[in-house]
Scaffold this motif. Structure first.
Motif, PDB file in Angstrom:
ATOM      1  N   ALA A  77      28.047  21.803  52.666  1.00 15.28           N
ATOM      2  CA  ALA A  77      29.210  22.637  52.368  1.00 15.28           C
ATOM      3  C   ALA A  77      30.489  22.058  52.944  1.00 15.28           C
ATOM      4  N   LEU A 102      32.871  20.176  50.672  1.00 15.47           N
ATOM      5  CA  LEU A 102      33.574  20.855  49.597  1.00 15.47           C
ATOM      6  C   LEU A 102      35.071  20.587  49.714  1.00 15.47           C
ATOM      7  N   ARG A 107      38.377  23.331  50.506  1.00 14.88           N
ATOM      8  CA  ARG A 107      37.732  24.580  50.874  1.00 14.88           C
ATOM      9  C   ARG A 107      38.756  25.553  51.450  1.00 14.88           C
ATOM     10  N   LEU A 149      25.929  28.760  53.403  1.00  9.81           N
ATOM     11  CA  LEU A 149      27.370  28.723  53.165  1.00  9.81           C
ATOM     12  C   LEU A 149      28.138  29.579  54.170  1.00  9.81           C
ATOM     13  N   VAL A 182      32.142  29.020  54.420  1.00 13.65           N
ATOM     14  CA  VAL A 182      32.598  29.027  53.027  1.00 13.65           C
ATOM     15  C   VAL A 182      32.616  30.437  52.460  1.00 13.65           C
ATOM     16  N   ASP A 229      25.559  19.212  43.119  1.00 13.56           N
ATOM     17  CA  ASP A 229      26.554  20.189  43.549  1.00 13.56           C
ATOM     18  C   ASP A 229      25.978  21.589  43.411  1.00 13.56           C
ATOM     19  N   ASP A 230      26.205  22.403  44.423  1.00 11.21           N
ATOM     20  CA  ASP A 230      25.760  23.789  44.409  1.00 11.21           C
ATOM     21  C   ASP A 230      26.701  24.627  43.539  1.00 11.21           C
ATOM     22  N   THR A 273      27.301  27.854  43.489  1.00  6.36           N
ATOM     23  CA  THR A 273      28.105  28.851  44.199  1.00  6.36           C
ATOM     24  C   THR A 273      29.318  28.182  44.844  1.00  6.36           C
ATOM     25  N   GLU A 274      29.101  27.052  45.497  1.00  3.09           N
ATOM     26  CA  GLU A 274      30.223  26.299  46.068  1.00  3.09           C
ATOM     27  C   GLU A 274      31.209  25.875  44.987  1.00  3.09           C
ATOM     28  N   ASN A 275      30.669  25.452  43.862  1.00  2.81           N
ATOM     29  CA  ASN A 275      31.531  25.011  42.765  1.00  2.81           C
ATOM     30  C   ASN A 275      32.406  26.156  42.260  1.00  2.81           C
TER      31      ASN A 275
END
Length: 400
Positions: free
Chosen positions: A17, A20, A23, A49, A54, A312-313, A315-317
């Protein structure tokens, strides 16, 4: 609540994370609807996360209370989305990981708020519901990410490059092959499992639309088929070995608007589970993408290479997208092609029951699983030749 994707294996660990880009300094306020089944995967990911700063998981909703210790003490728990929304203002993201037939009403309810939506796959259970959700997303201006986690693989960019530079020659076809084992208990775990509908409400819980839906979605993405306009036709050849309504052993043959054939040969009645894969058939070689492992094997006259990629995750994206730092990996509009496949399955005749003499049962009780005799060879022949089971003349298949 259950989840739409209990059979999907957890993806390879996403990139840290901390990597990212852009962020936000303030964690995104997130709520999770559905904490059991595949919802447990989201809980683990949200814990990761949250530790990275995040997200802040502020609330969860599920008629069945979460397991002790599975949800942060700071997160409020509610029996449903309506109660959660009443008591939890200013949410940034709401993740919906519930039974398939609930996706449409819950997704529409989320889009009436100021939050962005992460909706597990399959998006909804009919093309009409998809169009309604697509319209609601456009009207709201909210971002909608669909949970096809395999689309976050960095291998997809590499695949695009090798097709473009002619590494495997001219791309002639794509196939997706899935061989999994699922016991009887898989279909007794919930009321909706293996159903085409419940009380007149579409469910469409078949092999291509739920457990091995990623195989279909990944093949479509590699083919460049994202929206409804990218698909020219869909043919289905659906069967069931288990005592269920939906299909558990099927071929779905798709032709894109550019004429490229995509054949998905799938079963959850194999003798053993094998990691599913998508094969690019080129005039000068092949590329095989094992999407749950992010592993790509390329074979040409010059030899064979194997590379494992990062991922790439989603949710992070979605959170990065909210900050203007990333393009959505799996936006709702790009599920249009997949929804045409689901609709073809939904509107097809009921799956043909495979005769008992072609089924072998292994195990006992709820852990017993059906094995379609010779299914491994049948899947290989279907995928390689872009043929349906019926066209192959298999003894248990429909013959015209």
């Amino acid at each position: 609540m259950g989840t739409s994707s209990p059979a999907t294996p957890s993806p390879v660990q996403a990139q840290p994370a901390a990597a990212l880009t852009g962020r936000p300094t303030t964690p995104a306020r997130v709520a999770l609807v559905g904490v059991h089944g595949f919802g447990t995967h989201h809980l683990r990911n949200l814990e990761r996360l949250q530790e990275a700063g995040v997200v802040d998981l502020v609330a969860v909703a599920d008629p069945q209370p979460p397991e002790p210790g599975s949800v942060p003490e700071t997160a409020a728990a509610f029996p449903g989305l309506a109660e959660l929304l009443t008591d939890t203002p200013d949410l940034d993201v709401i993740i919906v990981a519930t039974p398939i037939q609930t996706h449409a009403p819950l997704g529409l309810a989320v889009l009436e708020t100021s939050a962005d939506l992460y909706l597990e796959k399959p998006p909804v259970a009919s093309l009409a519901d998809f169009d309604a959700l697509l319209d609601a997303a456009a009207a709201s201006g909210r971002a909608v990410q669909i949970g096809f986690q395999s689309l976050g693989s960095h291998a997809l960019a590499a695949i695009g490059e090798l097709v473009a530079d002619g590494t495997i020659g001219i791309l002639e076809g794509i196939s997706a092959t899935g061989r999994w084992v699922r016991p009887r208990a898989y279909y007794t775990r919930s009321r909706w499992a293996g159903k085409r509908s419940i009380d007149g409400i579409d469910v469409v819980d078949g092999v291509a639309t739920n457990p091995l839906a990623h195989a279909v979605a990944t093949a479509l993405r590699i083919a460049g088929a994202r929206t409804k306009a990218d698909v020219a036709s869909v043919e289905t050849d659906l069967y069931r070995a288990n005592d269920i309504e939906s299909d558990d052993t099927s071929v779905v043959r798709i032709r894109t608007a550019t004429g490229l054939p995509i054949t998905c040969a799938l079963t959850i009645c194999a003798s053993e589970s094998v990691e599913p894969y998508v094969t690019l058939q080129g005039s000068a070689g092949t590329a095989v993408f094992h999407y749950t492992e992010d592993r790509l094997v390329v074979t040409t006259a010059e030899g064979q290479s194997e590379t494992t990629f990062g991922r790439d995750d989603l949710t992070e994206n979605l959170i990065a997208h909210r900050g203007g730092d990333a393009k959505l990996i799996s936006p709702i509009a790009d599920s249009g092609a997949f929804m045409l496949v689901l609709e073809a399955i939904r509107t097809a005749p009921a799956p043909t029951r495979i005769a008992p003499e072609y089924i072998r049962w292994e195990g006992v009780g709820g852990q017993a699983n059906a094995v379609v005799v010779g299914i491994e060879d049948a899947l290989e022949r279907a995928a390689t030749g872009h043929a349906t089971f019926s066209e192959l003349g298999l003894p248990w298949a429909n013959h015209s």
